[in-house]
Scaffold this motif. Structure first.
Motif, short mmCIF file in Angstrom:
data_model
loop_
_atom_site.label_atom_id
_atom_site.label_comp_id
_atom_site.label_asym_id
_atom_site.label_seq_id
_atom_site.Cartn_x
_atom_site.Cartn_y
_atom_site.Cartn_z
N LEU A 1 -14.43 4.80 -1.47
CA LEU A 1 -13.06 4.47 -1.84
C LEU A 1 -12.47 3.39 -0.94
O LEU A 1 -11.63 2.60 -1.39
CB LEU A 1 -12.20 5.73 -1.80
N GLU A 2 -12.90 3.36 0.29
CA GLU A 2 -12.48 2.28 1.18
C GLU A 2 -12.87 0.92 0.59
O GLU A 2 -12.07 -0.03 0.56
CB GLU A 2 -13.12 2.44 2.55
N LEU B 1 -9.01 4.89 4.28
CA LEU B 1 -9.63 5.87 3.38
C LEU B 1 -10.95 6.39 3.93
O LEU B 1 -11.39 7.49 3.58
CB LEU B 1 -9.83 5.26 1.99
N ARG C 1 -13.55 0.28 -2.54
CA ARG C 1 -12.90 0.06 -3.84
C ARG C 1 -11.45 -0.38 -3.68
O ARG C 1 -11.00 -1.33 -4.33
CB ARG C 1 -12.99 1.34 -4.67
N GLU C 2 -10.70 0.33 -2.83
CA GLU C 2 -9.28 0.00 -2.63
C GLU C 2 -9.07 -1.09 -1.58
O GLU C 2 -7.97 -1.63 -1.45
CB GLU C 2 -8.51 1.26 -2.20
N TYR D 1 -3.85 10.46 0.32
CA TYR D 1 -4.51 9.28 -0.25
C TYR D 1 -3.67 8.05 0.06
O TYR D 1 -2.46 8.14 0.30
CB TYR D 1 -4.68 9.44 -1.77
N THR E 1 -3.26 4.03 -1.65
CA THR E 1 -3.65 3.28 -2.83
C THR E 1 -2.78 2.05 -3.02
O THR E 1 -1.62 2.01 -2.57
CB THR E 1 -3.57 4.17 -4.09
N ARG E 2 -3.34 1.07 -3.72
CA ARG E 2 -2.57 -0.12 -4.11
C ARG E 2 -1.87 0.09 -5.45
O ARG E 2 -1.02 -0.70 -5.84
CB ARG E 2 -3.49 -1.34 -4.17
N ALA E 3 -2.24 1.16 -6.14
CA ALA E 3 -1.60 1.49 -7.41
C ALA E 3 -0.27 2.18 -7.16
O ALA E 3 0.10 2.50 -6.03
CB ALA E 3 -2.52 2.40 -8.23
N VAL F 1 0.85 -1.19 0.00
CA VAL F 1 0.00 0.00 0.00
C VAL F 1 0.88 1.24 0.00
O VAL F 1 1.83 1.35 0.79
CB VAL F 1 -0.93 0.00 1.23
#
Length: 242
Positions: free
Chosen positions: A197-198, A206, A200-201, A159, A161-163, A143
């Motif tokens: 977003l929580e 989040l 989604r990711e 933010y 993110t896993r991206a 993360v």
């Protein structure tokens, strides 16, 4: 500030059955984590668990444990229940959540989680380390914390993110899932519904950002070993010389 360190530890684990009780150099993993937390000398240490087997192991080793519901969906919900049980007089002003699968976490790393509270605007504090291996930048299991520097060792989190983010030249930061909460912030956080977003990711933190809460991160030098599977357990045993 008066601080309480809570260690959530549940018996269920898909990749490593009874992970919290896995032997590391003659002691259960959760006991190794409790030892590190006590060595941090930041406050009272309590293991919050849903299993009598874990409670017995922790207390046999001389540490404090409290039983919590088996129905909790997250560690933050578990530590909130534990907080109410072990501190009904509301003496603890800050709570550190140390995951029960970090048997090699350095005591100084645990203490570092309190540093962002120097800023009274900070609701939740956490940790991050600069990514040095390119493979981690694109690994969705790592993360990333995207944040604005507020000092030489601190970030205001914008933010998670896993991206791979952010784009462009500059460092990327590996988020370390060790949190400190102001008491009121933890109480607010667990009262909030899961956010868009929580979901989604699949990152619980989040929820705080989507609801306007401030998260600051202290930058540390290394990422503590998290035991997720057999290979991680073998590495933890090697570190302990077992």
């Amino acid at each position: 500030m008066s601080t309480l360190i809570l260690i959530p530890a549940r018996l269920g684990s898909t990749r490593l059955p009874k992970k919290a009780l896995a032997d590391i150099a003659g002691k259960p993993m959760v006991v190794r984590v409790a030892e590190r937390a006590v060595a941090a000398a930041a406050g009272r240490v309590v293991v919050a668990t849903d299993a009598e087997e874990i409670r017995r192991a922790v207390e046999a080793a001389g540490f404090e444990a409290v039983m919590t519901s088996i129905d909790h969906q997250s560690g933050s919900d578990r530590i909130h229940e534990a907080l109410q049980a072990v501190d009904p007089k509301r003496e603890a002003e800050t709570i550190i959540n140390v995951q029960g699968d970090l048997p090699t976490v350095e005591p100084e790393t645990i203490r570092s989680a309190l540093a962002p509270f120097e800023n009274p605007a900070c609701d939740i504090a956490t940790l991050a380390a600069e990514i040095v291996h390119d493979a981690e930048r694109v690994n969705p299991n790592v993360v990333k914390l995207v944040g604005s520097p507020t000092g030489p060792r601190r970030l205001n989190a914008l933010y998670f993110t896993r991206a791979t983010a952010p784009w462009g030249e500059g460092p990327h930061y590996h988020h370390i899932g060790l949190y400190a909460y102001r008491r009121e912030s933890l109480e607010r956080f667990v009262s909030l519904a899961p956010s868009v977003l929580e979901r989604r990711e699949k990152l619980e933190q989040l929820r705080a950002l989507e609801n306007g809460m401030r998260i600051d991160a202290e930058i540390v030098d290394t990422v503590p070993l998290g035991v997720d599977g057999p290979d991680d357990l073998a590495r933890a045993r090697e570190i302990y010389g077992a």
